[in-house]
Scaffold this motif. Sequence first.
Motif, short mmCIF file in Angstrom:
data_model
loop_
_atom_site.label_atom_id
_atom_site.label_comp_id
_atom_site.label_asym_id
_atom_site.label_seq_id
_atom_site.Cartn_x
_atom_site.Cartn_y
_atom_site.Cartn_z
N HIS A 48 1.07 -1.33 -0.04
CA HIS A 48 0.05 -0.28 -0.09
C HIS A 48 0.77 1.26 -0.11
O HIS A 48 1.99 1.31 0.34
N THR A 94 -7.51 -7.31 -2.33
CA THR A 94 -6.80 -6.53 -1.42
C THR A 94 -6.99 -6.65 0.11
O THR A 94 -8.38 -7.44 0.31
N ARG A 99 -6.16 1.91 3.88
CA ARG A 99 -4.90 2.36 3.03
C ARG A 99 -4.46 1.33 2.03
O ARG A 99 -4.07 1.55 0.95
N ALA A 100 -4.98 0.03 2.11
CA ALA A 100 -4.89 -0.97 1.08
C ALA A 100 -5.90 -0.83 0.03
O ALA A 100 -5.71 -0.83 -1.21
N THR A 103 -5.16 2.00 -2.22
CA THR A 103 -4.14 1.85 -3.02
C THR A 103 -4.73 0.81 -4.36
O THR A 103 -4.40 1.26 -5.45
N VAL A 150 -2.95 -6.53 -3.17
CA VAL A 150 -2.33 -5.26 -2.20
C VAL A 150 -2.47 -5.65 -0.69
O VAL A 150 -3.39 -5.86 -0.31
N HIS A 152 0.43 -5.31 3.15
CA HIS A 152 1.08 -4.45 4.01
C HIS A 152 2.46 -5.33 4.32
O HIS A 152 2.49 -6.71 3.90
N LYS A 172 6.60 1.65 0.31
CA LYS A 172 5.39 1.69 0.15
C LYS A 172 5.05 2.15 -1.48
O LYS A 172 5.97 2.79 -2.06
#
Length: 206
Positions: A48, A94, A99-100, A103, A150, A152, A172
């Motif tokens: 992300h 995802t 935040r993911a 993205t 997607v 972390h 990132k």
Amino acid sequence: ESTPSAPMARKPRRKAPTPAPVVEEAIPEATPASSEGPWITRLVIVRHAIAKDAKDGDPFQDAERQLTKGGKRRAAAAMRGLVRLGHAPGLILTSPLLRATQTAELLAKAAHVDPASIEVTGTLLPDAESSAILDLIGARADVPSIVAVVGHNDHVERLVHQLGGGTVILKKASAAVLDVVYQAGVVSVSALIALYPPKALRALGE
């Protein structure tokens, strides 16, 4: 007196050749993921983009952390660069963290994929087993040639390592691209094709 010439004999007309019958070849169907035969997909692993900092270690606030304005702008360029390199996904999976998903939406926009088709899965959460997302993909019967996930850190780095890509650093909005071969829904072999730092992707997408 002139002798009249004999009439010219007419040539027999040739019959038009009978056209050969047209045989339509059956178009082979794509091998479904649930079959026994091996099948391959290109896996694009994306971390992300830059998000706002969490406050007080609150897990709810962590889940709702949005991308910063600069993070969105940079990630949008990076995702365009990724697509221009030929890695436009037919399927985007995802993590459910904001935040993911944000993205993933930027990647969908760059690849002209309907954002509504993005699939959210807990197998991409930070503490998930790295093999869980591979099992999820292997269980599908409609896997496209390119799949993007997607997530972390350090989950995405562990995923690359598990697939034989070695120890990598995924900043990132960076991406790792691997070819993954499945046999009966289980990964049998894989290879790291490329590792793209965010700066290189942005340079292609701006």
